[in-house]
Motif scaffolding. Structure first.
Motif, PDB file in Angstrom:
ATOM      1  N   ARG A 389       0.828  -1.213   0.000  1.00  0.00           N
ATOM      2  CA  ARG A 389       0.000   0.000   0.000  1.00  0.00           C
ATOM      3  C   ARG A 389       0.863   1.265   0.000  1.00  0.00           C
ATOM      4  O   ARG A 389       0.542   2.270   0.637  1.00  0.00           O
ATOM      5  N   CYS A 390       1.952   1.165  -0.728  1.00  0.00           N
ATOM      6  CA  CYS A 390       2.854   2.311  -0.880  1.00  0.00           C
ATOM      7  C   CYS A 390       2.921   2.682  -2.352  1.00  0.00           C
ATOM      8  O   CYS A 390       3.130   1.821  -3.213  1.00  0.00           O
ATOM      9  N   ASP A 391       2.750   3.958  -2.663  1.00  0.00           N
ATOM     10  CA  ASP A 391       2.748   4.407  -4.057  1.00  0.00           C
ATOM     11  C   ASP A 391       4.044   5.100  -4.469  1.00  0.00           C
ATOM     12  O   ASP A 391       4.117   5.678  -5.560  1.00  0.00           O
ATOM     13  N   ASN A 392       5.075   5.086  -3.617  1.00  0.00           N
ATOM     14  CA  ASN A 392       6.370   5.671  -3.985  1.00  0.00           C
ATOM     15  C   ASN A 392       7.161   4.636  -4.787  1.00  0.00           C
ATOM     16  O   ASN A 392       7.854   3.791  -4.227  1.00  0.00           O
ATOM     17  N   MET A 393       7.031   4.724  -6.107  1.00  0.00           N
ATOM     18  CA  MET A 393       7.609   3.698  -6.984  1.00  0.00           C
ATOM     19  C   MET A 393       8.685   4.301  -7.885  1.00  0.00           C
ATOM     20  O   MET A 393       8.511   5.397  -8.425  1.00  0.00           O
ATOM     21  N   TYR A 394       9.779   3.548  -8.040  1.00  0.00           N
ATOM     22  CA  TYR A 394      10.911   4.023  -8.836  1.00  0.00           C
ATOM     23  C   TYR A 394      11.442   2.880  -9.704  1.00  0.00           C
ATOM     24  O   TYR A 394      11.477   1.717  -9.285  1.00  0.00           O
ATOM     25  N   ILE A 395      11.850   3.246 -10.909  1.00  0.00           N
ATOM     26  CA  ILE A 395      12.599   2.325 -11.768  1.00  0.00           C
ATOM     27  C   ILE A 395      13.948   2.973 -12.054  1.00  0.00           C
ATOM     28  O   ILE A 395      13.999   4.101 -12.557  1.00  0.00           O
ATOM     29  N   ASP A 403       8.351   9.922 -16.384  1.00  0.00           N
ATOM     30  CA  ASP A 403       7.303   9.557 -15.444  1.00  0.00           C
ATOM     31  C   ASP A 403       6.340   8.633 -16.174  1.00  0.00           C
ATOM     32  O   ASP A 403       5.817   8.976 -17.249  1.00  0.00           O
ATOM     33  N   ILE A 404       6.099   7.467 -15.614  1.00  0.00           N
ATOM     34  CA  ILE A 404       5.141   6.522 -16.178  1.00  0.00           C
ATOM     35  C   ILE A 404       3.860   6.592 -15.358  1.00  0.00           C
ATOM     36  O   ILE A 404       3.893   6.371 -14.138  1.00  0.00           O
ATOM     37  N   ILE A 405       2.766   6.929 -16.002  1.00  0.00           N
ATOM     38  CA  ILE A 405       1.476   7.009 -15.312  1.00  0.00           C
ATOM     39  C   ILE A 405       0.682   5.751 -15.643  1.00  0.00           C
ATOM     40  O   ILE A 405       0.400   5.466 -16.816  1.00  0.00           O
ATOM     41  N   VAL A 406       0.347   4.995 -14.618  1.00  0.00           N
ATOM     42  CA  VAL A 406      -0.387   3.747 -14.824  1.00  0.00           C
ATOM     43  C   VAL A 406      -1.290   3.515 -13.615  1.00  0.00           C
ATOM     44  O   VAL A 406      -0.882   3.691 -12.470  1.00  0.00           O
ATOM     45  N   GLU A 407      -2.538   3.163 -13.887  1.00  0.00           N
ATOM     46  CA  GLU A 407      -3.534   2.923 -12.838  1.00  0.00           C
ATOM     47  C   GLU A 407      -3.610   4.096 -11.855  1.00  0.00           C
ATOM     48  O   GLU A 407      -3.662   3.919 -10.629  1.00  0.00           O
ATOM     49  N   ASP A 408      -3.564   5.314 -12.413  1.00  0.00           N
ATOM     50  CA  ASP A 408      -3.639   6.554 -11.628  1.00  0.00           C
ATOM     51  C   ASP A 408      -2.476   6.703 -10.639  1.00  0.00           C
ATOM     52  O   ASP A 408      -2.572   7.420  -9.641  1.00  0.00           O
ATOM     53  N   LYS A 409      -1.385   6.012 -10.908  1.00  0.00           N
ATOM     54  CA  LYS A 409      -0.185   6.112 -10.084  1.00  0.00           C
ATOM     55  C   LYS A 409       0.982   6.557 -10.953  1.00  0.00           C
ATOM     56  O   LYS A 409       0.979   6.368 -12.171  1.00  0.00           O
ATOM     57  N   ILE A 410       2.000   7.160 -10.310  1.00  0.00           N
ATOM     58  CA  ILE A 410       3.186   7.629 -11.036  1.00  0.00           C
ATOM     59  C   ILE A 410       4.395   6.790 -10.635  1.00  0.00           C
ATOM     60  O   ILE A 410       4.685   6.631  -9.444  1.00  0.00           O
ATOM     61  N   ILE A 411       5.057   6.258 -11.643  1.00  0.00           N
ATOM     62  CA  ILE A 411       6.321   5.553 -11.424  1.00  0.00           C
ATOM     63  C   ILE A 411       7.437   6.452 -11.954  1.00  0.00           C
ATOM     64  O   ILE A 411       7.453   6.804 -13.136  1.00  0.00           O
ATOM     65  N   LYS A 412       8.359   6.848 -11.059  1.00  0.00           N
ATOM     66  CA  LYS A 412       9.461   7.712 -11.435  1.00  0.00           C
ATOM     67  C   LYS A 412      10.602   6.863 -12.015  1.00  0.00           C
ATOM     68  O   LYS A 412      11.059   5.912 -11.377  1.00  0.00           O
ATOM     69  N   VAL A 413      11.050   7.216 -13.215  1.00  0.00           N
ATOM     70  CA  VAL A 413      12.163   6.509 -13.856  1.00  0.00           C
ATOM     71  C   VAL A 413      13.372   7.438 -13.870  1.00  0.00           C
ATOM     72  O   VAL A 413      13.280   8.574 -14.342  1.00  0.00           O
TER      73      VAL A 413
END
Length: 432
Positions: A389-395, A403-413
């Motif tokens: 349940r954490c939305d702080n995501m990084y690649i 920035d990848i936006i998927v399922e209303d969440k942001i993944i920072k690359v």
């Protein structure tokens, strides 16, 4: 050994300190973890040749305090016993005069040292101690220095340390700086972080010698290992295959060890001497966290710079190892834990937790331009986010940034060099 012999050795070592003062030594963040005001012994541990002695020297010099120094890794002190320690102390007073701080380098080479250190602490002498294995935190230390020591772990150079040592400018991500830092990171990715490798050309000989010393001195001699060939075979196999999960049965087959108890002891020795590091599987169930551990080399140089190493040049594995070690630098000293998570359809490389709170989800991929790879890394991030349940995501990649936006969440690359230097405003706001 008599007083005159010891005084001669320690005067030579004092001269070595004078030579160090002439060098242009970099400051490392771990210096700030050494609390010279504390009455606790400051214990700096880590793999051989990671710069522990230099770190302590820099901290003491910066504080401008009166200190005395002993390097127990000196071959002339190889026969030093506990009955010699008072003579060493007397010789130090003859050389340095009055001092309030005492710097013991590789003190674990002397049996019975905890009792001696404890006595000096009672005399209000500030103790700074280094060692190459976790024997410094063994039962003896826990018994004799209970509540009277502060541990600082030191790893080989981070990429930021590497850039500092080479006097590289990473302020301002101009096109020129990005290109130069990308080139420098590629060298770091292949060379590793041992400080002396920056200036050494024959790094295979250097790493092979270091590896042999750890096996034969830090493990064989200290833990009384009888069959060192089995241990060497096990260590080489693991360093060829990391990062990976290993089973006891599989390691028994590879190494020829007949006992699972012996395998577990060997794994403990390799971790205590900082050749490998373990990551547990993330699970709310304690039993599952204690199985299926994943292992990493303590530096990428150990993966393929040893003689007769058979590890291929897998840039993804090397990058994953570097990211793991950086996460340890940033978070483990703050009381956090690092896990990985694996399901049937996805794998999350790293989940960083502070107690029951998850700080971040990290995926590592050298290149995500391939659509299949890209989807796999996104899937790993989302799986980690769902279970924690954490939305702080990084690649973390070699060079890509978006920035990848998927399922209303942001993944920072982020490119690895940018993330390792922590120069991005996005990074500082997200991770600090």
């Amino acid at each position: 050994m008599n007083l005159i012999e010891l005084e001669t050795i320690l005067r030579d070592q004092k001269t070595e300190l004078d030579l160090l003062r002439e060098d242009n030594l970099i400051s490392r963040p771990e210096e700030n973890l050494i609390d010279l005001r504390s009455r606790q012994a400051q214990v700096v541990i880590g793999v051989r040749r990671s710069g522990k002695s230099t770190l302590c020297f820099k901290a003491l010099e910066k504080a401008n305090v009166n200190y005395a120094y002993v390097n127990f890794d000196d071959e002339r002190l190889a026969e030093c016993r506990r009955e010699h320690l008072d003579l060493i102390l007397e010789a130090l007073y003859r050389i340095y005069g009055k001092f309030d701080y005492l710097f013991f380098d590789e003190i674990q080479n002397v049996d019975g040292w905890p009792l001696f250190v404890n006595r000096l602490l009672r005399q209000r002498i500030h103790m700074i101690i280094t060692g190459s294995n976790a024997k410094l935190l063994s039962t003896d230390l826990a018994t004799h220095l209970t509540g009277r020591h502060h541990k600082i772990e030191l790893f080989p150079f981070s990429f930021k340390d590497w850039c500092e040592a080479k006097d590289l400018n990473y302020d301002g991500m101009t096109t020129r700086n990005r290109g130069l830092l990308g080139k420098e990171f590629n060298e770091y990715l292949h060379t590793g972080g041992f400080p002396e490798l920056i200036y050494e050309s024959g790094n295979t000989t250097y790493i092979s010698t270091l590896f042999d010393n750890i096996i034969n001195q830090d493990i064989k001699n200290r833990f009384n290992v009888r069959n060192v060939e089995e241990l060497m075979k096990l260590a080489n196999h693991m360093l060829n295959e990391v990062p990976d999960c290993f089973t006891v049965d599989g390691l028994m087959d590879i190494s020829g060890v007949k006992s699972n108890h012996t395998i577990l002891k060997y794994l403990s020795y390799l971790q205590q001497t900082y050749l490998i590091s373990q990551v547990k599987k993330f699970s709310p169930k304690s039993r599952q966290r204690s199985t299926n551990e994943k292992y990493y080399a303590i530096d990428v140089a150990f993966m393929d710079k040893r003689e007769n190493a058979f590890a291929g040049e897998n840039l993804g594995w090397r990058l994953e190892t570097i990211v793991y070690l950086e996460l340890k630098r940033r978070y483990v000293g703050k009381g956090c834990d690092i896990y990985y998570h694996k399901e049937k359809t996805s794998e999350t490389d790293f989940i960083v937790c502070n107690g029951n709170q998850t700080i971040g989800i990290y995926q590592v991929s050298y290149d995500i331009s391939n659509e299949k790879t890209r989807k796999r890394e996104i899937r790993g991030c989302l799986a980690g986010a769902k279970i924690t349940r954490c939305d702080n995501m990084y690649i973390i990649t070699d060079h890509q940034r978006e920035d990848i936006i998927v399922e209303d969440k942001i993944i920072k690359v982020f490119p690895a060099y940018e993330w390792l230097l922590n120069t991005s405003g996005d990074l500082k706001s997200q991770e600090n």
